[in-house]
Each structure stands twice: as structure tokens, then as C-alpha cells.
Design an enzyme around this catalytic site. Structure first.
Site, short mmCIF file in Angstrom:
data_model
loop_
_atom_site.label_atom_id
_atom_site.label_comp_id
_atom_site.label_asym_id
_atom_site.label_seq_id
_atom_site.Cartn_x
_atom_site.Cartn_y
_atom_site.Cartn_z
N SER A 46 0.82 -1.22 0.00
CA SER A 46 0.00 0.00 0.00
C SER A 46 0.86 1.27 0.00
O SER A 46 0.32 2.37 -0.15
CB SER A 46 -0.96 -0.01 1.18
OG SER A 46 -0.23 -0.08 2.37
N HIS A 47 2.17 1.15 0.19
CA HIS A 47 3.03 2.34 0.13
C HIS A 47 4.06 2.26 -1.00
O HIS A 47 5.01 3.03 -1.03
CB HIS A 47 3.72 2.59 1.47
CG HIS A 47 2.75 3.08 2.50
ND1 HIS A 47 2.07 2.24 3.35
CD2 HIS A 47 2.29 4.32 2.77
CE1 HIS A 47 1.27 2.94 4.10
NE2 HIS A 47 1.37 4.21 3.78
N GLU A 187 -7.84 0.35 4.16
CA GLU A 187 -8.46 -0.96 4.40
C GLU A 187 -9.97 -0.84 4.49
O GLU A 187 -10.70 -1.74 4.06
CB GLU A 187 -7.94 -1.55 5.71
CG GLU A 187 -6.56 -2.17 5.58
CD GLU A 187 -6.10 -2.77 6.89
OE1 GLU A 187 -6.85 -3.53 7.50
OE2 GLU A 187 -4.97 -2.44 7.30
P1 NDP Z 1 0.40 -2.73 10.84
O1 NDP Z 1 -0.71 -2.78 11.84
O2 NDP Z 1 0.33 -3.63 9.68
O3 NDP Z 1 1.81 -3.02 11.57
C1 NDP Z 1 2.23 -2.19 12.61
C2 NDP Z 1 3.56 -2.68 13.15
O4 NDP Z 1 3.34 -3.86 13.92
C3 NDP Z 1 4.59 -3.04 12.08
O5 NDP Z 1 5.85 -2.60 12.48
C4 NDP Z 1 4.51 -4.57 12.03
O6 NDP Z 1 5.72 -5.19 11.61
C5 NDP Z 1 4.23 -4.88 13.48
N1 NDP Z 1 3.55 -6.15 13.68
C6 NDP Z 1 2.46 -6.62 13.02
N2 NDP Z 1 2.12 -7.82 13.50
C7 NDP Z 1 3.02 -8.13 14.48
C8 NDP Z 1 3.20 -9.23 15.35
N3 NDP Z 1 2.39 -10.29 15.31
N4 NDP Z 1 4.22 -9.20 16.22
C9 NDP Z 1 5.07 -8.16 16.27
N5 NDP Z 1 4.94 -7.08 15.49
C10 NDP Z 1 3.93 -7.06 14.59
O7 NDP Z 1 0.60 -1.23 10.33
P2 NDP Z 1 -0.50 -0.07 10.11
O8 NDP Z 1 -1.61 -0.61 9.29
O9 NDP Z 1 -0.84 0.55 11.41
O10 NDP Z 1 0.35 0.98 9.26
C11 NDP Z 1 0.79 0.61 7.96
C12 NDP Z 1 1.71 1.67 7.40
O11 NDP Z 1 0.99 2.82 7.03
C13 NDP Z 1 2.83 2.14 8.33
O12 NDP Z 1 4.05 1.96 7.63
C14 NDP Z 1 2.55 3.62 8.53
O13 NDP Z 1 3.72 4.44 8.63
C15 NDP Z 1 1.79 3.97 7.27
N6 NDP Z 1 0.96 5.15 7.44
C16 NDP Z 1 1.37 6.33 6.88
C17 NDP Z 1 0.61 7.48 7.04
C18 NDP Z 1 1.08 8.78 6.50
O14 NDP Z 1 0.38 9.77 6.63
N7 NDP Z 1 2.26 8.88 5.91
C19 NDP Z 1 -0.67 7.46 7.76
C20 NDP Z 1 -0.99 6.19 8.34
C21 NDP Z 1 -0.19 5.06 8.17
P3 NDP Z 1 5.85 -5.83 10.12
O15 NDP Z 1 5.93 -4.67 9.17
O16 NDP Z 1 7.06 -6.68 10.16
O17 NDP Z 1 4.59 -6.65 9.90
#
Ligand code: NDP
Length: 333
Positions: A46-47, A187
Site C-alpha cells: 500500500s506504500h 483498508e
Molecule cells: P500494521 O498494523 O500492519 O503493523 C504495525 C507494526 O506492527 C509493524 O511494524 C509490524 O511489523 C508490526 N507487527 C504486526 N504484526 C506483528 C506481530 N504479530 N508481532 C510483532 N509485530 C507485529 O501497520 P499499520 O496498518 O498501522 O500501518 C501501515 C503503514 O501505514 C505504516 O508503515 C505507517 O507508517 C503507514 N501510514 C502512513 C501514514 C502517512 O500519513 N504517511 C498514515 C498512516 C499510516 P511488520 O511490518 O514486520 O509486519
């Protein structure tokens, strides 16, 4: 149609040449293409290329200056301000990163306020190089109103992601990076498209009433994760990336935004900490690794970032599967 397998270099090329076609110079286009490519490489679809039409829309509207030259100003020994002069955030970050690292190494902690930038990406790419230099780091950014303050009914906060990274010498850093909303707006959009309900506690309708209908949430707002606790963290992001650095709050960014499909102009807040200076010796790494081992000892756990690093290893070997829908959209720009 089947997905197309593309090498990481081919993805970078596509992103860079597309951005240059719409007025970005090689430096600006290259910095954004780096961020897009890192996202595709690590399976953060998504990014990745998915965002390219949004970046292009903002170049076309003239909101972003694709030829901007960010300037770096040392406001104090530990404060390195970067003014993007209306560039995309990755270009400004690239301009200031070495100074941030240097300042944190010397002072123990350093802050990099970024102003006049447009952020539209994940935050972890912004921290990885800083952590690879042996520093812990934090980043956050606001957006446009999409989340209600706890107890309220109207969107005021952005989805306001936060990221924290911890250096692991000889290994990729631990970086968690998460929106402070329960669910990403994208989502909810997918659920609306597919006709699926959304779990309770994710969002409210335009009148601020709880709903599981994704279409109503898209007209209304999202909730912060963890109730009032996440709401306070989102508020903190507004303060750090708004008032603290002299940039807009999400609601102010929305007022001046022209809604061209790309990111609004705003600020980003980053700080870095040198654990060796803060602790007084180099023992932090071994100490932290023992702690990470304790996490891994428990079945079902992993560190944040592990999923990305697994994807990275695979994609660098096999290439990345890219959706033909996205490629068609880019070709049609
Ligand atoms: P997620 O909920 O998918 O993941 C959040 C974090 O939790 C990640 O670092 C992920 O690591 C980690 N994680 C997930 N599952 C586990 C687990 N079981 N155990 C340990 N760690 C875990 O992310 P979001 O949906 O909240 O956000 C997605 C992206 O969107 C982010 O990169 C965020 O910066 C971006 N975003 C950007 C915005 C902007 O304005 N620029 C606004 C909002 C969001 P891993 O990646 O390894 O799964």
C-alpha cells in the site's frame, strides 16, 4: 490478468522515470523512487507503486515542487531543521539525515524537525539508515483529519503514524511502524469495495455514531487504537509534528490542501539517540539482544519488522509480484 514479476531495479526505474515525466528532477524523483522501491521490496504494497498516481497528481497540480532543493539549518547543536521548500518528504530527509546522525552521535540526542514537506509513505524507510548508524530513532507525522479525539464525534487527528527503531549491529534494526488509528483508511475502502462489514470499534458515521458499515465510516471518521490511550498518542503526534516544529496540525493542513489526491503539505518530526553516550558504554547492544531472545523464546512471537525482512530476502532473489491493475494505472497517467 496475472501479476507481473519485476526486479527491484525495474520498480525503481519505473517510479523514477514516471515522476520525471511529470516534472520532478532526477534528485527529487530518485528520493521518492527509493521510498517506493523499499516498500515494494519489503512487501508493504500500500506504500509502493500504488502511491505513484498520488505523487504524480501532486506534481501535476503544482502543490509539490519537483525541483525543490531542501535546505538544512542547525538551529542548535542538537537541532537540525530541514526545510523541504515543498518537496516530497523523502528528498528532505535525504538532505538532512547525515547531519541528524552526526548531531546525535556528538550530542547523545538530536532532533530533526522537517518543515515544508509532503509525506505520503511508511515511516520505517525514514529510520532504517539512522538505526544502521548505531542510533535509536523515532519518527511521526500528521496528515488530514480522519480520526476523532476520544469521546468526540468529528475527525480532528490524522491517522498519525509513529515509528520507533532500535539498532542491532550486524543485523537489520528492529523498527515498529504503525498508524494510531484502529485501521488504515485504505483498508476501510477495500472493505467498502468488496461489500464486507468492518468490526465494531473501528469507526463512526458522519454523525459520530458507531457503525460497522465501511461506506458510512468513509463518510465519517476512524477511532484511535486503544480508546483514549491511542487518542492521546495521536494528539502527541499532532503536537510534535505541528506546534513543536512550526508546521500545520492535520486540520490546518486540510484547510490549505487542494485535495488533488496526493499528500498535503505539513511537517515531520524525527529524533535520534546515541545509546553509547546515553548509557556511558557499548553494552546496550548485547543487553538488548538478550531481551529480544526472551521475546523469541515464546512461541508465536516475532519482532516488528521481521515480516518485512523476510519479504526483502525473498523479493531480492525472486523479484516482486506487481498487480497489473497498478501497472495499467501508471501507464495511463
Ligand atoms: P500494521 O498494523 O500492519 O503493523 C504495525 C507494526 O506492527 C509493524 O511494524 C509490524 O511489523 C508490526 N507487527 C504486526 N504484526 C506483528 C506481530 N504479530 N508481532 C510483532 N509485530 C507485529 O501497520 P499499520 O496498518 O498501522 O500501518 C501501515 C503503514 O501505514 C505504516 O508503515 C505507517 O507508517 C503507514 N501510514 C502512513 C501514514 C502517512 O500519513 N504517511 C498514515 C498512516 C499510516 P511488520 O511490518 O514486520 O509486519
Amino acid at each position: 490478468m496475472a501479476n507481473k514479476v519485476m526486479s527491484v531495479d525495474a520498480i525503481h526505474d519505473l517510479a523514477k522515470t514516471t515522476l520525471m515525466k511529470f516534472g520532478a528532477d532526477a534528485e527529487n524523483a530518485g528520493a521518492v523512487a527509493d521510498t517506493i522501491t523499499m516498500a515494494e521490496r519489503d512487501g508493504c504494497v500500500s506504500h509502493g507503486l500504488f502511491r505513484l498516481p498520488g505523487y504524480v497528481a501532486t506534481l501535476k497540480s503544482g502543490k509539490v515542487n519537483g525541483e525543490a532543493r531542501p535546505t538544512v539549518k542547525t538551529l542548535a547543536p542538537a537541532v537540525v531543521q530541514v526545510n523541504g521548500h515543498n518537496c516530497f518528504a523523502p528528498h528532505a530527509l535525504k538532505a538532512g539525515r547525515a547531519s541528524l546522525i552526526e548531531a546525535a552521535k556528538t550530542c547523545g540526542i538530536a532532533v530533526m524537525p522537517m518543515i515544508g514537506v509532503h509525506h505520503f509513505a511508511a515511516l520505517w524507510p525514514d529510520l532504517e539508515e539512522v538505526c544502521d548508524a548505531g542510533l535509536a530513532a523515532f519518527a511521526c507525522v500528521n496528515y488530514k483529519p480522519s480520526v476523532i479525539p476520544a469521546g468526540g464525534k468529528k475527525a480532528l487527528y490524522g491517522t498519525n503514524p509513529i515509528a520507533f527503531g532500535w539498532p542491532r549491529p550486524g543485523k537489520s534494526p528492529m523498527i515498529f511502524d504503525m498508524a494510531t488509528s484502529v485501521m488504515a483508511r485504505g483498508e476501510v475502502g477495500v472493505a467498502a469495495r468488496d461489500g464486507h462489514p468492518i468490526p465494531e470499534g473501528v469507526g463512526v458515521d458522519a454523525d459520530g455514531n458507531p457503525t460497522t458499515d465501511p461506506n458510512e465510516i468513509l463518510k465519517g471518521a476512524l477511532l484511535a487504537f486503544g480508546g483514549y490511550k491511542g487518542s492521546s498518542i495521536s494528539m502527541m503526534v499532532e503536537l510534535l509534528s505541528g506546534a513543536m516544529i512550526g508546521e500545520s496540525f492535520s486540520y490546518e493542513a486540510a484547510v490549505r490542501d487542494i485535495a488533488d489526491g496526493g499528500p498535503p503539505q505539513g511537517g515531520q518530526f524525527i529524533f535520534a539517540i546515541n545509546p553509547t553516550l546515553v548509557r556511558g558504554d557499548d553494552g546496550w547492544s548485547e543487553h538488548a539482544e538478550g531481551f529480544f531472545d526472551k521475546i523469541y523464546e515464546q512461541d508465536g512471537t516475532r519482532l516488528p519488522g521481521d515480516r518485512r525482512y523476510q519479504n526483502r530476502a525473498k523479493h531480492l532473489e525472486t523479484g516482486v509480484e506487481v498487480s497489473p491493475i497498478i501497472l495499467e494505472k501508471i501507464a495511463g497517467l
